[in-house]
Design a protein around this motif. Structure first.
Motif, PDB file in Angstrom:
ATOM      1  N   ASP A 135       0.818  -1.207   0.000  1.00  0.00           N
ATOM      2  CA  ASP A 135       0.000   0.000   0.000  1.00  0.00           C
ATOM      3  C   ASP A 135       0.856   1.264   0.000  1.00  0.00           C
ATOM      4  O   ASP A 135       0.385   2.330  -0.403  1.00  0.00           O
ATOM      5  N   PHE A 136       2.107   1.163   0.450  1.00  0.00           N
ATOM      6  CA  PHE A 136       3.044   2.280   0.315  1.00  0.00           C
ATOM      7  C   PHE A 136       3.510   2.405  -1.126  1.00  0.00           C
ATOM      8  O   PHE A 136       3.674   3.507  -1.653  1.00  0.00           O
ATOM      9  N   VAL A 137       3.722   1.285  -1.791  1.00  0.00           N
ATOM     10  CA  VAL A 137       4.141   1.295  -3.191  1.00  0.00           C
ATOM     11  C   VAL A 137       3.058   1.912  -4.072  1.00  0.00           C
ATOM     12  O   VAL A 137       3.344   2.670  -5.000  1.00  0.00           O
ATOM     13  N   LEU A 138       1.820   1.617  -3.780  1.00  0.00           N
ATOM     14  CA  LEU A 138       0.699   2.110  -4.586  1.00  0.00           C
ATOM     15  C   LEU A 138       0.400   3.580  -4.300  1.00  0.00           C
ATOM     16  O   LEU A 138       0.924   4.173  -3.362  1.00  0.00           O
ATOM     17  N   ASN A 139      -0.443   4.160  -5.128  1.00  0.00           N
ATOM     18  CA  ASN A 139      -1.078   5.429  -4.807  1.00  0.00           C
ATOM     19  C   ASN A 139      -2.584   5.240  -4.978  1.00  0.00           C
ATOM     20  O   ASN A 139      -3.027   4.360  -5.720  1.00  0.00           O
ATOM     21  N   THR A 140      -3.376   6.039  -4.277  1.00  0.00           N
ATOM     22  CA  THR A 140      -4.823   5.811  -4.265  1.00  0.00           C
ATOM     23  C   THR A 140      -5.495   6.018  -5.619  1.00  0.00           C
ATOM     24  O   THR A 140      -6.327   5.202  -6.019  1.00  0.00           O
ATOM     25  N   PRO A 141      -5.173   7.096  -6.368  1.00  0.00           N
ATOM     26  CA  PRO A 141      -5.832   7.223  -7.675  1.00  0.00           C
ATOM     27  C   PRO A 141      -5.559   6.049  -8.601  1.00  0.00           C
ATOM     28  O   PRO A 141      -6.424   5.668  -9.397  1.00  0.00           O
ATOM     29  N   PHE A 142      -4.371   5.427  -8.492  1.00  0.00           N
ATOM     30  CA  PHE A 142      -4.095   4.229  -9.289  1.00  0.00           C
ATOM     31  C   PHE A 142      -5.076   3.120  -8.916  1.00  0.00           C
ATOM     32  O   PHE A 142      -5.646   2.455  -9.791  1.00  0.00           O
ATOM     33  N   ALA A 143      -5.276   2.894  -7.611  1.00  0.00           N
ATOM     34  CA  ALA A 143      -6.179   1.835  -7.160  1.00  0.00           C
ATOM     35  C   ALA A 143      -7.609   2.103  -7.634  1.00  0.00           C
ATOM     36  O   ALA A 143      -8.336   1.175  -7.999  1.00  0.00           O
ATOM     37  N   VAL A 144      -8.023   3.361  -7.633  1.00  0.00           N
ATOM     38  CA  VAL A 144      -9.370   3.706  -8.094  1.00  0.00           C
ATOM     39  C   VAL A 144      -9.490   3.494  -9.596  1.00  0.00           C
ATOM     40  O   VAL A 144     -10.453   2.890 -10.085  1.00  0.00           O
ATOM     41  N   ILE A 145      -8.497   3.970 -10.350  1.00  0.00           N
ATOM     42  CA  ILE A 145      -8.537   3.856 -11.816  1.00  0.00           C
ATOM     43  C   ILE A 145      -8.551   2.395 -12.246  1.00  0.00           C
ATOM     44  O   ILE A 145      -9.346   1.983 -13.091  1.00  0.00           O
ATOM     45  N   ARG A 146      -7.677   1.590 -11.659  1.00  0.00           N
ATOM     46  CA  ARG A 146      -7.547   0.205 -12.090  1.00  0.00           C
ATOM     47  C   ARG A 146      -8.750  -0.656 -11.691  1.00  0.00           C
ATOM     48  O   ARG A 146      -8.944  -1.748 -12.221  1.00  0.00           O
ATOM     49  N   THR A 147      -9.555  -0.185 -10.747  1.00  0.00           N
ATOM     50  CA  THR A 147     -10.729  -0.962 -10.338  1.00  0.00           C
ATOM     51  C   THR A 147     -12.030  -0.319 -10.810  1.00  0.00           C
ATOM     52  O   THR A 147     -13.108  -0.758 -10.411  1.00  0.00           O
ATOM     53  N   TRP A 148     -11.941   0.702 -11.658  1.00  0.00           N
ATOM     54  CA  TRP A 148     -13.132   1.476 -12.008  1.00  0.00           C
ATOM     55  C   TRP A 148     -14.185   0.628 -12.709  1.00  0.00           C
ATOM     56  O   TRP A 148     -15.344   0.633 -12.365  1.00  0.00           O
ATOM     57  N   ASN A 149     -13.786  -0.064 -13.734  1.00  0.00           N
ATOM     58  CA  ASN A 149     -14.742  -0.877 -14.493  1.00  0.00           C
ATOM     59  C   ASN A 149     -14.393  -2.359 -14.454  1.00  0.00           C
ATOM     60  O   ASN A 149     -14.750  -3.114 -15.356  1.00  0.00           O
ATOM     61  N   THR A 150     -13.672  -2.767 -13.433  1.00  0.00           N
ATOM     62  CA  THR A 150     -13.271  -4.165 -13.366  1.00  0.00           C
ATOM     63  C   THR A 150     -14.394  -5.023 -12.803  1.00  0.00           C
ATOM     64  O   THR A 150     -15.201  -4.570 -11.999  1.00  0.00           O
ATOM     65  N   ASN A 151     -14.419  -6.246 -13.226  1.00  0.00           N
ATOM     66  CA  ASN A 151     -15.347  -7.230 -12.680  1.00  0.00           C
ATOM     67  C   ASN A 151     -14.526  -8.466 -12.337  1.00  0.00           C
ATOM     68  O   ASN A 151     -14.143  -9.235 -13.206  1.00  0.00           O
ATOM     69  N   THR A 152     -14.199  -8.602 -11.072  1.00  0.00           N
ATOM     70  CA  THR A 152     -13.351  -9.716 -10.653  1.00  0.00           C
ATOM     71  C   THR A 152     -14.158 -10.996 -10.449  1.00  0.00           C
ATOM     72  O   THR A 152     -13.583 -12.005 -10.043  1.00  0.00           O
ATOM     73  N   PHE A 153     -15.454 -10.933 -10.731  1.00  0.00           N
ATOM     74  CA  PHE A 153     -16.264 -12.144 -10.638  1.00  0.00           C
ATOM     75  C   PHE A 153     -16.134 -12.909 -11.958  1.00  0.00           C
ATOM     76  O   PHE A 153     -16.786 -12.579 -12.949  1.00  0.00           O
ATOM     77  N   GLN A 154     -15.281 -13.894 -11.966  1.00  0.00           N
ATOM     78  CA  GLN A 154     -15.035 -14.707 -13.150  1.00  0.00           C
ATOM     79  C   GLN A 154     -14.975 -16.172 -12.746  1.00  0.00           C
ATOM     80  O   GLN A 154     -14.380 -16.520 -11.728  1.00  0.00           O
ATOM     81  N   LYS A 155     -15.582 -17.007 -13.564  1.00  0.00           N
ATOM     82  CA  LYS A 155     -15.571 -18.434 -13.266  1.00  0.00           C
ATOM     83  C   LYS A 155     -14.158 -19.005 -13.362  1.00  0.00           C
ATOM     84  O   LYS A 155     -13.348 -18.575 -14.184  1.00  0.00           O
ATOM     85  N   VAL A 156     -13.896 -19.987 -12.515  1.00  0.00           N
ATOM     86  CA  VAL A 156     -12.630 -20.717 -12.564  1.00  0.00           C
ATOM     87  C   VAL A 156     -12.943 -22.210 -12.493  1.00  0.00           C
ATOM     88  O   VAL A 156     -13.914 -22.617 -11.861  1.00  0.00           O
ATOM     89  N   GLN A 157     -12.142 -22.998 -13.157  1.00  0.00           N
ATOM     90  CA  GLN A 157     -12.290 -24.450 -13.105  1.00  0.00           C
ATOM     91  C   GLN A 157     -11.012 -25.018 -12.505  1.00  0.00           C
ATOM     92  O   GLN A 157     -10.006 -25.170 -13.175  1.00  0.00           O
ATOM     93  N   LEU A 158     -11.064 -25.284 -11.216  1.00  0.00           N
ATOM     94  CA  LEU A 158      -9.860 -25.681 -10.480  1.00  0.00           C
ATOM     95  C   LEU A 158      -9.935 -27.107  -9.952  1.00  0.00           C
ATOM     96  O   LEU A 158      -8.901 -27.755  -9.789  1.00  0.00           O
ATOM     97  N   VAL A 159     -11.152 -27.590  -9.656  1.00  0.00           N
ATOM     98  CA  VAL A 159     -11.343 -28.951  -9.143  1.00  0.00           C
ATOM     99  C   VAL A 159     -12.619 -29.511  -9.765  1.00  0.00           C
ATOM    100  O   VAL A 159     -13.423 -28.775 -10.353  1.00  0.00           O
ATOM    101  N   ASP A 160     -12.835 -30.811  -9.621  1.00  0.00           N
ATOM    102  CA  ASP A 160     -14.064 -31.396 -10.162  1.00  0.00           C
ATOM    103  C   ASP A 160     -15.212 -31.220  -9.162  1.00  0.00           C
ATOM    104  O   ASP A 160     -15.002 -30.895  -7.991  1.00  0.00           O
ATOM    105  N   GLN A 161     -16.435 -31.427  -9.621  1.00  0.00           N
ATOM    106  CA  GLN A 161     -17.607 -31.192  -8.791  1.00  0.00           C
ATOM    107  C   GLN A 161     -17.663 -32.099  -7.558  1.00  0.00           C
ATOM    108  O   GLN A 161     -18.044 -31.635  -6.473  1.00  0.00           O
ATOM    109  N   PRO A 162     -17.303 -33.386  -7.669  1.00  0.00           N
ATOM    110  CA  PRO A 162     -17.298 -34.210  -6.447  1.00  0.00           C
ATOM    111  C   PRO A 162     -16.388 -33.657  -5.356  1.00  0.00           C
ATOM    112  O   PRO A 162     -16.694 -33.788  -4.165  1.00  0.00           O
TER     113      PRO A 162
END
Length: 641
Positions: free
Chosen positions: A223-250
């Motif tokens: 959080d020291f490396v970052l700056n706040t406007p960068f965090a706002v800009i990079r998350t403005w229109n992002t949608n981190t809800f994405q499907k992943v296939q990592l394990v089987d259903q059982p």
């Protein structure tokens, strides 16, 4: 100048962009000054390499914010040298830059509560507030020094801007001038694109918030490396809800068991009363800190401590988010929030099986109480999504004499209103109250000034006041006929101001109390195993002997044997699952760290020494994330296919 047209203009442009870099760096060190107890470095000298890495994130922000200014400064025309044109550029420059710059100053203070740089989701909270002017005024009064710093640095920036000016060499628009200017424009645009992306290689993705973690030895340093406007800009229109296939259903069905079906208790229909206490972190309550061995520890909630002696309490419980609306969705619907809030995503408007819907199907009246102006925090909207029968806010209370002037109705009178309202309801009922007063700007009603210990930070007397309001509620409610046939739940939405060093560790900063109390049912004792907000929903259904299957990522805290105690949360740009002997950090695809359960500072990564328990923990983390994303995106937040 004759051989290279506009050299002076390009030098002035470079100087103006350099000023932005300089002031962003000043803001970065001021951010550390205000939050040095939260950012773990051994010495000031350790900050300079981190600040160097921060230049890449500053570059992206500065070029984004100044993209139009840069373009208008290098257009291949002679109008750029005219005085009026330069005045227009100056107005554009400071309008865009000072708005972005100011976001850093907000995090000088707000970082103490979120433990992350503010993002686009942070703005959703303010969007729902009707008293923005009062809140802004309160911020200016209580943190005048931050505002004074912003004004002083802004004035200095304006002064330095005027030290270099574009000189008029009275050149005429010629083919040579146009060609040289166009080539320069294309070159500068290419450099800007590379700077915005953070790299000039075609294969790389643009740098994002998570990339700050590449350069740190402790998660808080990112959080020291970052700056706040960068965090706002990079998350403005992002949608981190994405499907992943990592394990089987059982594997999902066996390790996560997303559809719960308990048959442990006889069916009953007690009333359910849930208090979600604003910012009422575990740190403030003595009964939840007896085993923490904190030298000189003092708590500020004597009534909760007395209630805990007759209750079932969980001393190692966590919030499943870091904002108030996250607490509501976690507690009532068992839906946690990770990088982005579920309630701020494109997906909350769907049928959600929750504590509300299940109890309504059993004939319960359901209500939600919050003393702030209706719609505050997004609670009213989410209440409607869950199908809560009645919402009671500041509008329904209808007496502004008890308004604190900032957030809502003072806790003590609103808690009495809560008791009076639910006492008039037909049983069984489920009622949730989200408190208001234990919150910044850390004030108590005039008649109670000096009554509660001020402690060692401003939050402590507010905790004392809300604790007193709870005492008065229970005193009045205990006389009502519905009281004995009720399960009471106390939980916080998240923590707030920290005093004790132990709580500065990330794994302690997000701990909350979870307490179950019932005069009729025998729920007593102290449990030191992992617990979390999303466990409250299945625990209550287990307690009342609910007979049908239901969707839940949490587990019953009183009898679940299929799913071991665990916590799933998101912090420092990584998922974290805690269970058994280890804490697993997970980047969304694979484990990147394993730590012993008592290594709360996450200092000793054991990933090079993986064992069977670690491998299973990683698989459980994959199962959770996969099912979470799939059910939310595919709108399968019920137990029915």
């Amino acid at each position: 100048m004759r051989h290279f047209p506009r050299l002076n203009e390009y030098k002035v442009l470079a100087y103006r962009l350099f000023l932005a870099y300089m002031f962003y760096m000043i803001a970065r060190f001021l951010f550390y000054f205000y939050n040095s107890n939260l950012i773990k470095v051994d010495s000031w000298t350790d900050l300079f390499p981190l600040a160097y890495h921060g230049l890449a994130f500053d570059t992206t922000t500065i070029l984004y914010v100044n993209s139009l200014f840069i373009l208008l400064s290098i257009l291949p025309f002679t109008i750029n040298q005219q005085k009026g044109y330069q005045v227009g550029l100056k107005i554009l420059y400071f309008t865009t830059n000072l708005i972005a710059f100011s976001l850093n100053f907000i995090d000088f203070i707000y970082y103490r509560y979120s433990f992350n740089r503010s993002t686009r989701a942070s703005m959703d909270i303010v969007e729902n507030e009707t008293n923005k002017a009062a809140l802004f005024g309160s911020f200016l009064i209580h943190y005048w020094h931050v505002f004074a710093l912003f004004v002083a640095l802004s004035l200095l920036w304006v002064y330095l801007y005027g030290k270099q000016k574009v000189k008029s060499d009275k050149q005429k628009l010629s083919l040579k001038y146009f060609f040289a200017s166009t080539v320069s424009l294309l070159l500068i645009v290419a450099l800007c694109i590379g700077g915005i992306r953070g790299d000039f290689r075609k294969s790389t993705r643009p740098i994002n918030v998570v990339d700050a973690s590449r350069f740190v030895t402790d998660a808080s340093q990112s959080d020291f490396v970052l700056n706040t406007p960068f965090a706002v800009i990079r998350t403005w229109n992002t949608n981190t809800f994405q499907k992943v296939q990592l394990v089987d259903q059982p594997t999902v069905d066996s390790l996560l068991v997303p559809i719960k079906h308990y048959k442990n208790n006889p069916k009953t229909k007690p009333n359910v009363v849930i208090f979600i206490l604003e910012s009422f972190g575990k740190e403030y309550i003595s009964s939840f800190n007896k085993d923490e061995q904190i030298k000189g520890y003092k708590g500020y909630a004597p009534f909760v401590d007395s209630l805990a002696q007759h209750s079932l309490i969980f001393t190692k419980a966590y919030a499943n988010g870091y904002k108030s609306i996250h607490g509501m969705s976690s507690v009532l619907s068992g839906i946690p929030s990770f990088k982005d809030a579920f309630t701020s995503s494109p997906y909350p408007k769907q049928k959600i099986e929750s504590l509300v819907s299940v109890l309504k199907s059993e004939g319960y009246d359901t209500s939600f109480f919050h003393g702030a102006p209706n719609g505050s925090m997004g609670f009213l909207g989410f209440s409607n999504i869950l199908g809560i029968d009645n919402y009671y806010g500041k509008n329904e209370y209808n007496n502004d004499q008890d308004f604190d002037g900032y957030w809502g109705i003072w806790d003590e009178p609103f808690f009495q209103y809560f008791n009076k309202t639910i006492s008039a309801k037909k049983q069984p009922f489920m009622a949730t109250l989200f408190s208001v007063s234990s919150h910044e700007p850390y004030i108590v009603p005039d008649q109670y000034k000096g009554k509660f210990p001020k402690g060692t930070n401003p939050m402590h007397q507010c905790v004392g006041y809300t604790d007193f309001a709870l005492k008065q509620f229970f005193k009045a409610a205990s006389k009502e006929p519905w009281f004995n046939n009720t399960i009471f739940v106390l939980v916080a939405d998240h923590d707030n101001l920290i005093y004790y060093d132990k709580y500065y560790n990330d794994q302690y900063a997000h701990t909350v109390p979870i307490l179950f109390y019932s005069p009729k049912f025998n729920y007593k004792g102290v449990n030191n195993e992992w617990a979390q907000q999303i466990d409250i929903y299945p625990t209550i259904l287990d307690m009342i002997g609910y007979e049908k299957p239901f969707r839940s990522w949490g587990r019953s805290l009183i009898s679940d044997t299929k799913v071991p105690p665990f916590v799933m949360r998101y912090s420092s740009d990584l998922y974290q699952m805690m269970s058994g002997n280890y804490i697993c950090t997970f980047d969304g695809q694979k484990a990147v760290g394993f730590y012993k359960r008592n290594d709360f500072a996450l200092k000793h990564n054991l990933i090079a020494h993986r064992n069977v328990e670690m491998n299973l923990l990683e698989k459980r983390c994959k199962a959770f994330l996969q099912d979470y994303m799939e059910r939310i995106i595919d709108k399968k937040l019920t137990s029915k296919p």
